[in-house]
Write an enzyme that holds these catalytic residues in place. Structure first.
Site, PDB file in Angstrom:
ATOM      1  N   GLN A 106      37.904  24.964  43.404  1.00 56.87           N
ATOM      2  CA  GLN A 106      38.238  25.616  44.669  1.00 56.87           C
ATOM      3  C   GLN A 106      37.326  25.021  45.736  1.00 56.87           C
ATOM      4  OE1 GLN A 106      37.007  29.659  46.065  1.00 56.87           O
ATOM      5  NE2 GLN A 106      39.178  30.122  45.754  1.00 56.87           N
ATOM      6  N   TYR A 154      36.960  33.594  55.181  1.00 59.51           N
ATOM      7  CA  TYR A 154      36.176  32.363  55.211  1.00 59.51           C
ATOM      8  C   TYR A 154      36.804  31.415  56.231  1.00 59.51           C
ATOM      9  CZ  TYR A 154      33.850  34.393  51.190  1.00 59.51           C
ATOM     10  OH  TYR A 154      33.157  35.234  50.375  1.00 59.51           O
ATOM     11  N   ARG A 202      44.966  29.162  48.457  1.00 56.43           N
ATOM     12  CA  ARG A 202      44.710  30.599  48.313  1.00 56.43           C
ATOM     13  C   ARG A 202      44.649  31.258  49.689  1.00 56.43           C
ATOM     14  NH1 ARG A 202      40.118  34.418  45.301  1.00 56.43           N
ATOM     15  NH2 ARG A 202      41.648  35.283  43.869  1.00 56.43           N
ATOM     16  N   GLY A 313      40.296  37.706  36.690  1.00 55.89           N
ATOM     17  CA  GLY A 313      38.944  37.587  37.202  1.00 55.89           C
ATOM     18  C   GLY A 313      37.927  38.253  36.309  1.00 55.89           C
ATOM     19  N   ARG A 314      37.585  39.510  36.640  1.00 51.79           N
ATOM     20  CA  ARG A 314      36.489  40.175  35.943  1.00 51.79           C
ATOM     21  C   ARG A 314      36.731  40.313  34.437  1.00 51.79           C
ATOM     22  NH1 ARG A 314      36.782  45.548  38.568  1.00 51.79           N
ATOM     23  NH2 ARG A 314      38.915  44.797  38.871  1.00 51.79           N
TER      24      ARG A 314
END
Length: 346
Positions: A106, A154, A202, A313-314
């Site tokens: 990424q 971002y 993304r 993810g987690r």
């Protein structure tokens, strides 16, 4: 825990250009800060290799920083430039490939310290070229594609959002005009890597400072936003949400990935609390973990073609063998997520 739906849909291959993935499971990008001075070491390589060994179809690395002074204020976030960092990533790629996996970085700029209006057009062009340079480096050292981080307020997302983009030049204006920076980044990266190297993009509606924010309030607005990005050369859209099961717009059960696929015709990745009973912001706001939950609804949506890939993810952070356990029906062995999982590269 029991699971009534077949997991077969998760374990179908998918081919994109010259890249064939063994299944539809994607490791979501998660910032770890275990790369001193921006250089990933053998522990980072082993961390990603463990997921590849356990049947993750595509690994998206944590965010990797381009060569720009404002790109990061975190010392141990990995770079995607410079000889030492690129050599470290080459080792990561080699280890993941040796385990039978596929991996993309990424590529990330964390954002303007003030507003994006503080950059001159020349500075904006320099940043575009640094994205392209990192994309070219990623291809050169053996990555299988790239993901551009255009979400979560971002830098790229700061250009998208009217609250953070007051510019009056060609990088500002209405919703479509505010995609210009992202379009130029995508086009420059495409030129750098060629036509057959996958580019994932993304994006998110929600922002780091506003979880209820929406770039697009309606499907029509979402289509206007996505079309320039799609035309610029995006192959796959990674649609970041906090809870994958939530409808994006009233009057339809489709989530953000579902709408994006419907509107662009491009493959999409869904993400957001997959396999867990609590969304991830509770970790940062309250330090809370999450228990294992079933994925029947996810499987149904995947079978129906609402989206093409599922980012974990987690659940993968806590349990490197999550994908293998799901495939083999070892559901009672799945590991709950606790904040302690952030403290080590297990």
């Amino acid at each position: 825990m029991t699971q009534s739906n077949s997991v077969q849909a998760l374990f179908q291959p998918f081919t994109l250009h010259n890249l064939t993935l063994n299944n539809r499971i994607v490791m979501a990008p998660m910032t770890r800060q275990f790369s001193p001075e921006g250089v990933p070491g053998s522990d980072v390589a082993a961390y990603y290799r463990r997921r590849a060994e356990n049947n993750v179809g595509l690994i998206v690395t944590e965010g990797t920083i381009i060569d720009h002074p404002d790109a990061s204020n975190q010392q141990n976030v990995p770079h995607i430039y410079g000889e030492a960092a690129l050599k470290g990533w080459e080792k990561v790629v080699s280890d993941v490939h040796a385990a039978g996996g596929k991996i993309i970085p990424q590529i990330w700029h964390m954002g303007a310290r003030g507003q994006v209006g503080d950059y001159t057009e020349q500075e904006v062009q320099e940043i575009v070229q640094q994205f392209a340079k990192s994309a070219a480096s990623a291809k050169e050292i053996g990555f299988d594609g790239i993901e551009l981080h255009g979400a979560h307020e971002y830098l790229i997302d700061q250009f998208f959002w009217n609250k953070t983009n007051p510019r009056t030049d060609r990088y500002g204006g209405d919703m479509v005009q505010r995609t210009r920076f992202a379009v130029e980044v995508i086009e420059a990266c495409r030129e750098a890597v060629g036509p057959d190297f996958p580019i994932v993009f993304r994006f998110s509606q929600w922002k780091g400072s506003d979880y209820s924010a929406k770039l697009a309030e309606t499907p029509e607005e979402l289509e206007r936003f996505l079309q320039p990005l799609s035309d610029a050369g995006v192959d796959v859209f990674h649609c970041s949400t906090r809870r994958f099961w939530q409808p994006e717009f009233e009057g339809s059960d489709l989530n953000l990935a579902g709408w994006t696929k419907k509107l662009t015709g491009k493959p999409t990745i869904t993400v957001g609390s997959v396999g867990l009973d609590g969304e991830f912001m509770s970790l940062f706001k309250e330090g809370k973990g999450a228990e294992v939950s079933g994925i029947d609804d996810l499987l149904h949506r995947l079978e129906q073609g609402e989206f093409d890939f599922v980012a974990i993810g987690r659940a993968l952070l806590a349990d490197p063998a999550w994908a293998s356990k799901i495939q083999e029906g070892r559901l009672d062995e799945l590991v709950a997520f606790s904040p302690a999982a952030l403290q080590t590269l297990n």
